[in-house]
Design a protein around this motif. Sequence first.
Motif, short mmCIF file in Angstrom:
data_model
loop_
_atom_site.label_atom_id
_atom_site.label_comp_id
_atom_site.label_asym_id
_atom_site.label_seq_id
_atom_site.Cartn_x
_atom_site.Cartn_y
_atom_site.Cartn_z
N SER A 1 0.84 -1.19 0.00
CA SER A 1 0.00 0.00 0.00
C SER A 1 0.88 1.24 0.00
CB SER A 1 -0.92 0.00 1.22
OG SER A 1 -0.17 0.25 2.38
N GLU B 1 0.61 3.68 1.87
CA GLU B 1 0.93 4.04 3.26
C GLU B 1 2.17 3.28 3.74
OE1 GLU B 1 -2.17 3.25 2.36
OE2 GLU B 1 -3.43 4.98 2.88
N GLN B 2 2.23 1.99 3.43
CA GLN B 2 3.40 1.21 3.85
C GLN B 2 4.67 1.79 3.23
OE1 GLN B 2 1.92 -2.61 2.49
NE2 GLN B 2 1.64 -3.33 4.58
N VAL C 1 5.52 5.10 4.95
CA VAL C 1 6.11 4.88 6.27
C VAL C 1 7.60 4.60 6.14
CG1 VAL C 1 6.24 3.21 8.15
CG2 VAL C 1 4.04 4.15 7.51
N TYR D 1 9.64 5.41 3.68
CA TYR D 1 10.36 6.63 3.28
C TYR D 1 10.52 7.59 4.45
CZ TYR D 1 10.65 5.79 -1.75
OH TYR D 1 10.97 5.30 -2.98
N SER D 2 9.49 7.68 5.30
CA SER D 2 9.56 8.65 6.38
C SER D 2 10.60 8.25 7.43
CB SER D 2 8.19 8.81 7.05
OG SER D 2 7.96 7.76 7.95
N PHE D 3 11.03 6.98 7.40
CA PHE D 3 12.13 6.58 8.29
C PHE D 3 13.48 6.82 7.61
CE2 PHE D 3 8.99 3.58 10.37
CZ PHE D 3 8.87 4.37 11.49
N GLY D 4 13.44 7.46 6.46
CA GLY D 4 14.68 7.77 5.75
C GLY D 4 15.16 6.65 4.86
N GLY E 1 11.92 12.45 5.65
CA GLY E 1 13.13 12.33 6.44
C GLY E 1 12.84 11.75 7.81
N ALA E 2 13.89 11.24 8.44
CA ALA E 2 13.74 10.53 9.70
C ALA E 2 13.29 11.44 10.85
CB ALA E 2 15.06 9.85 10.07
N ARG F 1 10.67 13.25 10.69
CA ARG F 1 9.20 13.32 10.65
C ARG F 1 8.63 11.92 10.45
NH1 ARG F 1 9.76 16.29 5.70
NH2 ARG F 1 11.93 15.84 6.15
N ALA F 2 7.96 11.39 11.48
CA ALA F 2 7.39 10.05 11.38
C ALA F 2 5.88 10.13 11.15
CB ALA F 2 7.67 9.26 12.66
N VAL F 3 5.33 9.16 10.45
CA VAL F 3 3.91 9.22 10.11
C VAL F 3 3.12 8.06 10.71
CG1 VAL F 3 4.14 10.53 7.98
CG2 VAL F 3 4.45 8.06 7.94
N PHE G 1 -0.84 6.41 10.08
CA PHE G 1 -2.01 6.53 9.21
C PHE G 1 -3.25 5.88 9.82
CE2 PHE G 1 1.56 6.56 6.16
CZ PHE G 1 1.35 7.81 5.62
N ALA H 1 -1.15 0.59 8.37
CA ALA H 1 0.02 0.43 7.50
C ALA H 1 1.16 -0.31 8.19
CB ALA H 1 0.50 1.78 6.96
N LEU H 2 0.80 -1.29 9.01
CA LEU H 2 1.85 -2.15 9.58
C LEU H 2 2.25 -3.16 8.52
CD1 LEU H 2 0.25 -2.80 13.08
CD2 LEU H 2 2.01 -1.14 12.48
N PHE I 1 10.88 -1.48 12.98
CA PHE I 1 11.06 -1.37 11.52
C PHE I 1 11.90 -0.15 11.12
CE2 PHE I 1 9.52 0.14 7.33
CZ PHE I 1 9.89 -0.95 6.57
N GLY I 2 11.55 1.01 11.68
CA GLY I 2 12.29 2.23 11.34
C GLY I 2 13.74 2.14 11.77
N ARG J 1 5.80 2.40 16.59
CA ARG J 1 6.76 2.35 15.49
C ARG J 1 7.25 3.75 15.14
NH1 ARG J 1 4.71 0.12 9.80
NH2 ARG J 1 3.27 1.87 10.06
N ALA J 2 6.29 4.70 15.10
CA ALA J 2 6.66 6.07 14.75
C ALA J 2 7.56 6.68 15.82
CB ALA J 2 5.41 6.92 14.56
N THR K 1 11.91 5.63 16.48
CA THR K 1 13.09 6.23 15.87
C THR K 1 13.38 7.62 16.43
OG1 THR K 1 11.67 7.02 14.09
CG2 THR K 1 12.89 4.98 13.70
#
Lengths: 290, 257
Positions: free
Chosen positions: A185, A187-188, A191, A193-196, B75-76, B78-80, B82, B86-87, B99-100, B147-148, B151
Amino acid sequence: MTVEANHKQAGRGIARVLMNIGRRRRPTTEVYGQPGAGRSSLISFATAFVLLLVWWLVTNAELVKPLFLPPPEMVFDKFVEVSSEGFNNATLFEHALQSIMRVFAAFALACVTAIPIGIGMGVNKLMRGLFDPPIEFYRPIPPLAYLPLIIIWFGIGETSKILLIYLGIFAPLALSARAGVRSASIEQIHVAYSFGASRWQVLKHVVFKAALPEILTGMRIAIGFGWTVLVAAEMVAATSGLGYMVLSASEFLNTSVVILGIIVIGFLAYMFDMIMRFIEGKLVPWKGRA
Amino acid sequence: MSTLQADNVSVVFPADSGDVHALDKASLTIGEGDFVVALGASGCGKTTLLNAIAGFLAPTEGTIAIDGTPIGGPGADRAVVFQKHALMPWLNVIDNVAFGLQIQGVERAKRYEMANQYLSLLGLEGFETSAVYQLSGGMQQRVGVARALATDPEILLMDKPLGALDALTRESVQEILLRVWSETRKKVFFITHSVEEALFLGTKLILMSPRPGRITHTYDLDFSRRYLRGEPARAIKASQDFIEMREDVLSRIHGDA
Ligand SMILES: Nc1ncnc2c1ncn2[C@@H]1O[C@H](COP(=O)(O)OP(=O)(O)OP(=O)(O)O)[C@@H](O)[C@H]1O
Ligand SMILES: [Mg+2]
């Protein structure tokens, strides 16, 4: 207790067993679950049994001549005979082994080529542009149509046989891998990408993992195609193999061996499907539950 | 410590039936200790704003910067989180939380140690090796939040993270969120459709209206701080100023629609 009462009780017992066949194992917590959920193996056994019974009845009542449809016991006798003495210089086991090797060589080859190419087509414009036209063009052509060309190019050896099966397997496998990479998805992916994550990390940790169920389904379907193409492949100057056995038996109107060959091919294909399903259950228990 | 600054951000999606002005000159500051909640009718550009802040899409106009440095993509920091959690269903709970950290190359023992910390912060001890698809919706969302957080980002961006939860679970996760927010001192940007949730959680509320998507009104709030000081959640939500604020917000939203 009288004999009659005894019979009555036995009759009731049987009735109860029959009623319970449908009920046992019914999940109590998911009565309103997915349509068609639950085990169907009992029904499957019953279907197989009924088919066998109809076959036996029709042939033993001599409604059809053995030339067209020999009775099951005759086919079984052939099974014993071909297993021990062989047919055209090879036993049933040898024929089967030869065919399994051909299908598997082609399948293994397809897995290491079609899956990477399919994934590549899913994630890369260049790959998609390169491979889409040839695959989409040859995919709907029946293998029998390009078999002569393969023989002209590669001769009548093992290469041509395996190549034909390989081509039958390649397209569906590549397409399922290509479709599979769309499973993750957005969203996955976001997520990750947002961890870099780098692009490659997103592919490795998200996209490929999410594609796995669809790729495994593709492998199941593809190996089914392999068995379908087998007989065509063994038309080419083979001296053993199940397809060869069926074809040469048909030339002598040896219907029992033809049916025996068909049943063995069907059985092997079914067994491998079961194995693939087992692997699926182990590898992607999360399939359809994401 | 840092401040996120969105300056006159516009996002235009080209479409056959004319361009869609999803966001029109939106300006927003998210500073230290801010819990900014965005509220507004469907299609008013909330997700678009979040995606721009996250760096998933580049604004058509305007800039988004952290301490004056424009962001150049995700970028690291900013964590999201949803609405659809989205696991990753192929990972168990602890691997999802870690995961992060895995993406960032933290070695296994270290990342499990850190993940465990956030699992207990969100009340998920004992579920480390569970499959995520076997958890309840509320627990899945908490895994997503853990998870968010794991990190240690500067800011959490949450798009209706509790939208799929029932009212009871939702309230309990709200309270967990507030406690986590005050313990970790994160900046938060939080989208919701629930006025009560917005008032209860936020330190700042922005109202948005559609076509074109704009920020129409901003409120400063202190209900969350009152909750953290020990006032019971239900007492806050039943208090006179909460109800007045809620009516005011509702009338503005209905005025827009
Ligand atoms: N990728 C896109 N392409 C074209 N139009 C888009 C795209 N994404 C969003 N839009 C449009 O932009 C506008 C704002 O969408 P957005 O998703 O930000 O709304 P939202 O406030 O998050 O709504 P909701 O509360 O329903 O989630 C909508 O009119 C939508 O149709
Ligand atoms: Mg949205």
